[in-house]
Design a protein around this motif. Sequence first.
Motif, PDB file in Angstrom:
ATOM      1  N   LEU A 114      17.046   2.222  12.808  1.00 18.81           N
ATOM      2  CA  LEU A 114      16.894   2.159  11.363  1.00 18.81           C
ATOM      3  C   LEU A 114      15.429   2.000  10.982  1.00 18.81           C
ATOM      4  CD1 LEU A 114      19.867  -0.259  10.576  1.00 18.81           C
ATOM      5  CD2 LEU A 114      19.859   2.243  10.569  1.00 18.81           C
ATOM      6  N   PRO A 115      15.008   2.647   9.901  1.00 19.08           N
ATOM      7  CA  PRO A 115      13.613   2.533   9.463  1.00 19.08           C
ATOM      8  C   PRO A 115      13.342   1.150   8.878  1.00 19.08           C
ATOM      9  CG  PRO A 115      14.876   3.790   7.869  1.00 19.08           C
ATOM     10  CD  PRO A 115      15.779   3.578   9.037  1.00 19.08           C
ATOM     11  N   GLU A 116      12.093   0.740   8.907  1.00 19.74           N
ATOM     12  CA  GLU A 116      11.687  -0.542   8.325  1.00 19.74           C
ATOM     13  C   GLU A 116      11.652  -0.398   6.801  1.00 19.74           C
ATOM     14  OE1 GLU A 116       7.880  -3.642   8.412  1.00 19.74           O
ATOM     15  OE2 GLU A 116       7.896  -1.799   9.652  1.00 19.74           O
ATOM     16  N   VAL A 117      12.119  -1.434   6.133  1.00 22.76           N
ATOM     17  CA  VAL A 117      12.172  -1.403   4.673  1.00 22.76           C
ATOM     18  C   VAL A 117      10.815  -1.827   4.103  1.00 22.76           C
ATOM     19  CG1 VAL A 117      13.329  -2.276   2.611  1.00 22.76           C
ATOM     20  CG2 VAL A 117      14.623  -1.937   4.721  1.00 22.76           C
ATOM     21  N   THR A 118      10.115  -0.869   3.528  1.00 22.78           N
ATOM     22  CA  THR A 118       8.825  -1.144   2.880  1.00 22.78           C
ATOM     23  C   THR A 118       8.787  -0.404   1.544  1.00 22.78           C
ATOM     24  OG1 THR A 118       7.758   0.787   3.874  1.00 22.78           O
ATOM     25  CG2 THR A 118       7.682  -1.290   5.116  1.00 22.78           C
ATOM     26  N   ASP A 119       7.848  -0.797   0.688  1.00 20.69           N
ATOM     27  CA  ASP A 119       7.700  -0.097  -0.586  1.00 20.69           C
ATOM     28  C   ASP A 119       7.388   1.375  -0.353  1.00 20.69           C
ATOM     29  OD1 ASP A 119       8.158  -2.455  -1.927  1.00 20.69           O
ATOM     30  OD2 ASP A 119       6.046  -2.870  -2.379  1.00 20.69           O
ATOM     31  N   GLU A 120       6.579   1.651   0.660  1.00 23.50           N
ATOM     32  CA  GLU A 120       6.216   3.036   0.951  1.00 23.50           C
ATOM     33  C   GLU A 120       7.433   3.858   1.348  1.00 23.50           C
ATOM     34  OE1 GLU A 120       3.201   5.589   3.883  1.00 23.50           O
ATOM     35  OE2 GLU A 120       3.351   3.388   4.061  1.00 23.50           O
ATOM     36  N   TRP A 121       8.252   3.268   2.205  1.00 16.93           N
ATOM     37  CA  TRP A 121       9.460   3.995   2.641  1.00 16.93           C
ATOM     38  C   TRP A 121      10.420   4.212   1.477  1.00 16.93           C
ATOM     39  CZ3 TRP A 121      14.624   2.162   3.008  1.00 16.93           C
ATOM     40  CH2 TRP A 121      15.501   3.061   3.619  1.00 16.93           C
ATOM     41  N   ILE A 122      10.597   3.185   0.644  1.00 19.87           N
ATOM     42  CA  ILE A 122      11.477   3.324  -0.518  1.00 19.87           C
ATOM     43  C   ILE A 122      10.977   4.439  -1.429  1.00 19.87           C
ATOM     44  CG2 ILE A 122      12.094   2.209  -2.716  1.00 19.87           C
ATOM     45  CD1 ILE A 122      13.933   1.380  -0.513  1.00 19.87           C
ATOM     46  N   ALA A 153      18.027  -1.596  -9.241  1.00 20.55           N
ATOM     47  CA  ALA A 153      18.875  -0.455  -9.588  1.00 20.55           C
ATOM     48  C   ALA A 153      20.219  -0.531  -8.860  1.00 20.55           C
ATOM     49  CB  ALA A 153      18.158   0.847  -9.246  1.00 20.55           C
ATOM     50  N   ALA A 154      20.162  -0.964  -7.595  1.00 12.23           N
ATOM     51  CA  ALA A 154      21.397  -1.115  -6.825  1.00 12.23           C
ATOM     52  C   ALA A 154      22.290  -2.176  -7.453  1.00 12.23           C
ATOM     53  CB  ALA A 154      21.071  -1.485  -5.373  1.00 12.23           C
ATOM     54  N   ASP A 194      14.131   7.319  -5.796  1.00 14.86           N
ATOM     55  CA  ASP A 194      13.406   7.525  -7.050  1.00 14.86           C
ATOM     56  C   ASP A 194      12.669   6.262  -7.487  1.00 14.86           C
ATOM     57  OD1 ASP A 194      14.364  10.119  -7.222  1.00 14.86           O
ATOM     58  OD2 ASP A 194      16.172   9.508  -8.302  1.00 14.86           O
ATOM     59  N   HIS A 195      12.593   5.277  -6.630  1.00 19.57           N
ATOM     60  CA  HIS A 195      11.973   4.004  -6.984  1.00 19.57           C
ATOM     61  C   HIS A 195      10.695   3.796  -6.170  1.00 19.57           C
ATOM     62  CE1 HIS A 195      15.677   3.189  -9.140  1.00 19.57           C
ATOM     63  NE2 HIS A 195      16.340   3.536  -8.043  1.00 19.57           N
ATOM     64  N   ASP A 196       9.779   3.025  -6.729  1.00 16.76           N
ATOM     65  CA  ASP A 196       8.472   2.831  -6.098  1.00 16.76           C
ATOM     66  C   ASP A 196       8.424   1.622  -5.176  1.00 16.76           C
ATOM     67  OD1 ASP A 196       7.401   5.044  -7.424  1.00 16.76           O
ATOM     68  OD2 ASP A 196       6.908   3.843  -9.190  1.00 16.76           O
ATOM     69  N   THR A 197       9.284   0.652  -5.436  1.00 23.47           N
ATOM     70  CA  THR A 197       9.246  -0.577  -4.639  1.00 23.47           C
ATOM     71  C   THR A 197      10.643  -0.992  -4.228  1.00 23.47           C
ATOM     72  OG1 THR A 197       9.462  -2.068  -6.533  1.00 23.47           O
ATOM     73  CG2 THR A 197       7.228  -1.348  -5.960  1.00 23.47           C
ATOM     74  N   VAL A 198      10.697  -1.869  -3.216  1.00 21.43           N
ATOM     75  CA  VAL A 198      11.979  -2.419  -2.768  1.00 21.43           C
ATOM     76  C   VAL A 198      12.626  -3.210  -3.898  1.00 21.43           C
ATOM     77  CG1 VAL A 198      13.084  -3.971  -1.118  1.00 21.43           C
ATOM     78  CG2 VAL A 198      11.184  -2.520  -0.376  1.00 21.43           C
ATOM     79  N   THR A 199      11.816  -3.934  -4.657  1.00 24.37           N
ATOM     80  CA  THR A 199      12.347  -4.728  -5.772  1.00 24.37           C
ATOM     81  C   THR A 199      13.033  -3.833  -6.797  1.00 24.37           C
ATOM     82  OG1 THR A 199      10.596  -6.377  -5.487  1.00 24.37           O
ATOM     83  CG2 THR A 199      11.747  -6.344  -7.607  1.00 24.37           C
TER      84      THR A 199
END
Length: 474
Positions: free
Chosen positions: A239-247, A262-263, A252-257
């Motif tokens: 699984l990929p690491e969860v980062t703002d860049e990956w998100i 949205a979720a 369609d979102h810029d950050t994990v937050t």
Amino acid sequence: MKSTLESLEGNKVKLSVAVDVSEFDHDIDSAFRKIAKEVRLPGFRPGKAPRRILEARIGLEAARQQALQDAIPQYLAKAVREHDVDLIATPEVELTGGEDEGEVQFDATCEVRPTVVVPGYGGLRVELPSIAVTDDDLDAAVDAERRKHGSLETTDQPVETGSYVTLDLAASRDGEPVAGLNTEDWLYEVGKGWVAEGFDDQLIGQSVGAELTFTAKPSGTSEDADFSVTITNVQTLALPEVTDEWIGEVSDHDTVTEFRAAAKERLEQQKLNAARNVVLDRTTGALAELVDEDPPEAMVNAELQNRVQNFVRQLQSQGIAVEQWLQATGQDPATFTEGMKEQSAKAVKVDLALRAVAAAETLDVGPDDLEREYARIAMRVGQKASQVRKAYEKNDVVGELSAEIRKSKALEWLLHRVEMVDPDGTRIDNDLLLGHSESDHDHDDDPDHGDHDHDHGADHDHGDHDGHGEGESE
């Protein structure tokens, strides 16, 4: 015509009807006109022979018998309306006078809808799925996104829950292959439990090259099958690491937050919808449990017949023959019908209980309620409200429509007062779940007040309207 009503035991009443000689003579006239269309007399066109000629030719007795056969149901219907008898079965009619001459008299024993008591209806409590979104729910949403973008990597580790295994699979029963369970190079995620009871347990702990034979019940069946399984590959999902860049790359979102926010909004709506999908059934189910009396068999059978007919029509609309469906589900007609009987009994109890609530709370139906319903039906069937009204009035079923609206009001009253809780006992706001306050309700959105499945044309016969709306979300 004169009629009297007498109460009998067991939800029955007796209507006694007397029709005087002069009134019944009009029915004999009608009978002669009917006979005239079938009798050929020299010098007269069909249906044009006068009564005196027919009476001389065939006698009065035949016309009187025809008049009794045709008129008694009409007099009975008139007496039922006059005394507001809520029939639930065809009355048993006994002619007590006037078979040969004089005043016509008959008794009709009628089974009527019983009045039930539902103590405690104001304190109903129903458990619904939670509508709260937890951090675990949000973590699961993030993990689901990660899994969508994960990559499979071969491993030498033994199989465990979550492993992806490539299998050569064969299953047979009495030497014959089981459909859908014979394949090669099939990729399967262990832990899904899709194949058979205990199938995944057989795989856990095994390694590449393992050859397994065992017996298990394939999912959705009741008989064992012999399985032969070879594990040709074992993989894990990286699984990929969860980062703002990956998100930002995968959504369609810029950050994990932002993604989690949205979720949360999406999951809140999903959970709300899930609770809404069951609130009606669970509320009516709780209400039905308050009815101690056994529902009348006549009402249960009528409800059962309607359910079976509706289901058959549904299948036919999809191009599926009933016989095919029964064969595919492993049922015979008797088993299928019996399976629906419990639902029918519940529907009847709900019908009786909602009427009791409406009476106890004096929930009345006024002209405005009827006009709104006529307008709603008119919109659905593509007619004018005035046409719908005339159809109901002509077929003398305005009373039945009023009863349905009263039941809708009773259900709405209950839905706004029932205590709704989640599995942890946390209270759920009724208005939030229902999406409107009680004062906003206009019956158009009432889940119990379903479409009245009638042809509202002028010639439609509404005599089979039974009023058994459960609101089933069955």
